[in-house]
Design an enzyme around this catalytic site. Structure first.
Site, PDB file in Angstrom:
ATOM      1  N   SER A  87       4.610   0.049   6.930  1.00 48.80           N
ATOM      2  CA  SER A  87       5.490   0.859   6.073  1.00 48.80           C
ATOM      3  C   SER A  87       5.708   0.158   4.723  1.00 48.80           C
ATOM      4  O   SER A  87       4.755  -0.076   3.988  1.00 48.80           O
ATOM      5  CB  SER A  87       6.809   1.133   6.794  1.00 48.80           C
ATOM      6  OG  SER A  87       7.573   2.087   6.104  1.00 48.80           O
ATOM      7  N   HIS A 194       8.884   8.594   6.583  1.00 49.96           N
ATOM      8  CA  HIS A 194       7.551   9.033   7.015  1.00 49.96           C
ATOM      9  C   HIS A 194       7.602  10.398   7.717  1.00 49.96           C
ATOM     10  O   HIS A 194       6.974  10.607   8.753  1.00 49.96           O
ATOM     11  CB  HIS A 194       6.896   7.977   7.925  1.00 49.96           C
ATOM     12  CG  HIS A 194       6.722   6.661   7.236  1.00 49.96           C
ATOM     13  ND1 HIS A 194       5.769   6.461   6.267  1.00 49.96           N
ATOM     14  CD2 HIS A 194       7.400   5.494   7.356  1.00 49.96           C
ATOM     15  CE1 HIS A 194       5.865   5.209   5.825  1.00 49.96           C
ATOM     16  NE2 HIS A 194       6.855   4.616   6.452  1.00 49.96           N
TER      17      HIS A 194
END
Length: 293
Positions: A87, A194
Site C-alpha cells: 500500500s 483501496h
C-alpha cells in the site's frame, strides 16, 4: 537474490526514527529537510506526538515514508535485486530505487495523505481483516451482498482485508462469522482504502502524478495493482494512479518474487508487520528456506 519490502499504515509508533536521527548525520539532515518541505515539525509528531495525531492518515503516511526512505539511505549495503511496498509502502519502495527523489516522494505522499484524510472525514468507511476463508468465498460474498464492500488486500493465504461503507462492512462481517471465518479484526484506520470510495482521491492524484518526473528504477519493482515486476516509468505511473482504488495483491507479489528465485526478504519499516504475512506465503509455496529479516 534479495528483496526489500516496505510496510504501509499500521507500522507507526511514537518514537519512530529518533534512533536514526541521533545516530546518523545524513538521517538528521533528511529529517530536518522533511520539516522544511512540510512546513511543520513532523519530527515532533514522530518522536513525541504530544497532540496524539500520529494515528491520523495525513501524519501516519508521511511519517512512515520518511522513516523508510531514510533507513535505506543510511544502510551500508542497500543493493536490492527487487523491491515491493505494501500500500503506502509502494511510495517508499519507489523512492528507495530512484524512481522518485526523496523530496518529490514526500510531497506526493503528503498530497495523497491529505486527500485521503479529507475523504475519510466525509465518508463512513472502514476495513476488516478476515482470517480462515479462501479468497474466492470472500470475493463471492462481497459481490452477492451489495457491492459496496470489496476485497482490498490479499495479504496471505486465508488472510484477506475487505473495505467499504461501515454499515455494509459490519453486515458482511456478521455473515462471514456464520460461515466459518476463524477471526475478524476491524482495522484501526479511518477510511475504506483501496476501494471505490477512494475514487475522488484517484482523480485528484492523477493530475498531480502526471506532472511528476518518474525515473527508471535501479531494479524491478513489484507493484500492488498487478503483483508483477515493472521497470517501465510510464507503467509504474499508471499503476500508482490505479493503486488508490485497486486491491493490494501482496500474496501474488511475494509468490512472483519467489518464482524468480528470491532467497531472502528484508522488511524496512518502523515496526515489523510484513514478516508474518511473508512467512505464511512461503509455507504455502513450500519455500521455508527463504530468509526473512
Amino acid at each position: 537474490m534479495k528483496a526489500y519490502l516496505f510496510s504501509g499504515q499500521g507500522s507507526q509508533f511514537v518514537g519512530m526514527g529518533k534512533d536514526l536521527y541521533d545516530k546518523s548525520f545524513l538521517a538528521k539532515r533528511l529529517f530536518q529537510l522533511s520539516n522544511k518541505i512540510l512546513n511543520f515539525s513532523i519530527t515532533s509528531v514522530m518522536f513525541e506526538d504530544k497532540k496524539n495525531i500520529l494515528k491520523y492518515t495525513r501524519y501516519t503516511q508521511i511519517a512512515i515514508y520518511i522513516y523508510s526512505v531514510i533507513k535505506t539511505k543510511i544502510l551500508n549495503n542497500f543493493n536490492p535485486d527487487m523491491v515491493a511496498g505494501h500500500s503506502l509502502g509502494e511510495f517508499s519502495a519507489l523512492s528507495s530505487v530512484g524512481v522518485l527523489s526523496f523530496e518529490d516522494g514526500l510531497r506526493l505522499v503528503k498530497k495523497r495523505a491529505d486527500i485521503m484524510q479529507e475523504i475519510c472525514e466525509n465518508t463512513d468507511g472502514g476495513m476488516a481483516a478476515i482470517f480462515g476463508l479462501e479468497d474466492k468465498i470472500v470475493e463471492s460474498i462481497c459481490k452477492e451482498k451489495n457491492g459496496n464492500v470489496v476485497p482490498s488486500n490479499y495479504n496471505a493465504p486465508k488472510q484477506i482485508v475487505i473495505s467499504g461503507e461501515l454499515k455494509f462492512l459490519r453486515k458482511i462481517c456478521s455473515h462471514l462469522k456464520k460461515i466459518g471465518t476463524t477471526k475478524i479484526i476491524y482495522l484501526p484506520v479511518h477510511g475504506a482504502f483501496h476501494s471505490p470510495i477512494m475514487e475522488p482521491a484517484k482523480k485528484k492524484l492523477e493530475n498531480i502524478i502526471k506532472n511528476i518526473t518518474f525515473k527508471k528504477p535501479k531494479c524491478p519493482i513489484y507493484q500492488n495493482v498487478t503483483g508483477n515486476s515493472v521497470t517501465n516509468c510510464g507503467e509504474i505511473k499508471r499503476n500508482i494512479i490505479k493503486h488508490i482504488t485497486s486491491p493490494v495483491k501482496w500474496k501474488q507479489t511475494i509468490k512472483n518474487m519467489i518464482s524468480v528465485g528470491v532467497s531472502s526478504f528484508e522488511e524496512i519499516s518502523p515496526k515489523s508487520i510484513l514478516k508474518g504475512m511473508v512467512k505464511k506465503i512461503l509455507i504455502e509455496f513450500n519455500k521455508k528456506k527463504c530468509k526473512i529479516m
